[in-house]
Design an enzyme around this catalytic site. Sequence first.
Site, PDB file in Angstrom:
ATOM      1  N   HIS A  81     -14.614  64.547  30.668  1.00  0.00           N
ATOM      2  CA  HIS A  81     -14.819  64.119  29.289  1.00  0.00           C
ATOM      3  C   HIS A  81     -15.262  65.345  28.502  1.00  0.00           C
ATOM      4  O   HIS A  81     -16.266  65.971  28.824  1.00  0.00           O
ATOM      5  CB  HIS A  81     -15.876  63.020  29.196  1.00  0.00           C
ATOM      6  CG  HIS A  81     -16.034  62.495  27.809  1.00  0.00           C
ATOM      7  ND1 HIS A  81     -15.261  61.474  27.331  1.00  0.00           N
ATOM      8  CD2 HIS A  81     -16.829  62.883  26.789  1.00  0.00           C
ATOM      9  CE1 HIS A  81     -15.600  61.232  26.073  1.00  0.00           C
ATOM     10  NE2 HIS A  81     -16.549  62.079  25.716  1.00  0.00           N
ATOM     11  N   CYS A  82     -14.505  65.694  27.498  1.00  0.00           N
ATOM     12  CA  CYS A  82     -14.798  66.885  26.705  1.00  0.00           C
ATOM     13  C   CYS A  82     -15.699  66.496  25.535  1.00  0.00           C
ATOM     14  O   CYS A  82     -15.294  65.735  24.655  1.00  0.00           O
ATOM     15  CB  CYS A  82     -13.508  67.515  26.188  1.00  0.00           C
ATOM     16  SG  CYS A  82     -13.791  69.011  25.240  1.00  0.00           S
ATOM     17  N   PHE A  83     -16.928  67.023  25.526  1.00  0.00           N
ATOM     18  CA  PHE A  83     -17.856  66.685  24.453  1.00  0.00           C
ATOM     19  C   PHE A  83     -17.444  67.323  23.128  1.00  0.00           C
ATOM     20  O   PHE A  83     -17.776  66.808  22.056  1.00  0.00           O
ATOM     21  CB  PHE A  83     -19.288  67.089  24.824  1.00  0.00           C
ATOM     22  CG  PHE A  83     -19.516  68.573  24.880  1.00  0.00           C
ATOM     23  CD1 PHE A  83     -19.979  69.246  23.764  1.00  0.00           C
ATOM     24  CD2 PHE A  83     -19.276  69.285  26.040  1.00  0.00           C
ATOM     25  CE1 PHE A  83     -20.201  70.614  23.803  1.00  0.00           C
ATOM     26  CE2 PHE A  83     -19.483  70.646  26.084  1.00  0.00           C
ATOM     27  CZ  PHE A  83     -19.946  71.314  24.958  1.00  0.00           C
TER      28      PHE A  83
END
Length: 92
Positions: A81-83
């Site tokens: 999951h890319c913040f």
Amino acid sequence: PKFSKSFVALCAISLACSILSFLLVQGSDPGYIDSNLSLNVDVAESGVDSIDYCNLCANARPFRSHHCRECNKCVATYDHHCFMLGTCIGEK
């Protein structure tokens, strides 16, 4: 420092392409798994003992899919999951 017009134009084009890419990736589907996904698996041919189900959302999951706790969805070929993008990085 003084920059040439071609350098400034190249920087502007690069910035525009970066922003466009960011917006396209942020709005795209990373490969979320549908709740009505049907896995037609011939167990004898595939060598898989059983179909895997997600414990959190109770969906049938294909191989290499994982549940993202940030998005609360299963993602096919989940990487992370890319913040920065606010979305998952997955199959699509």
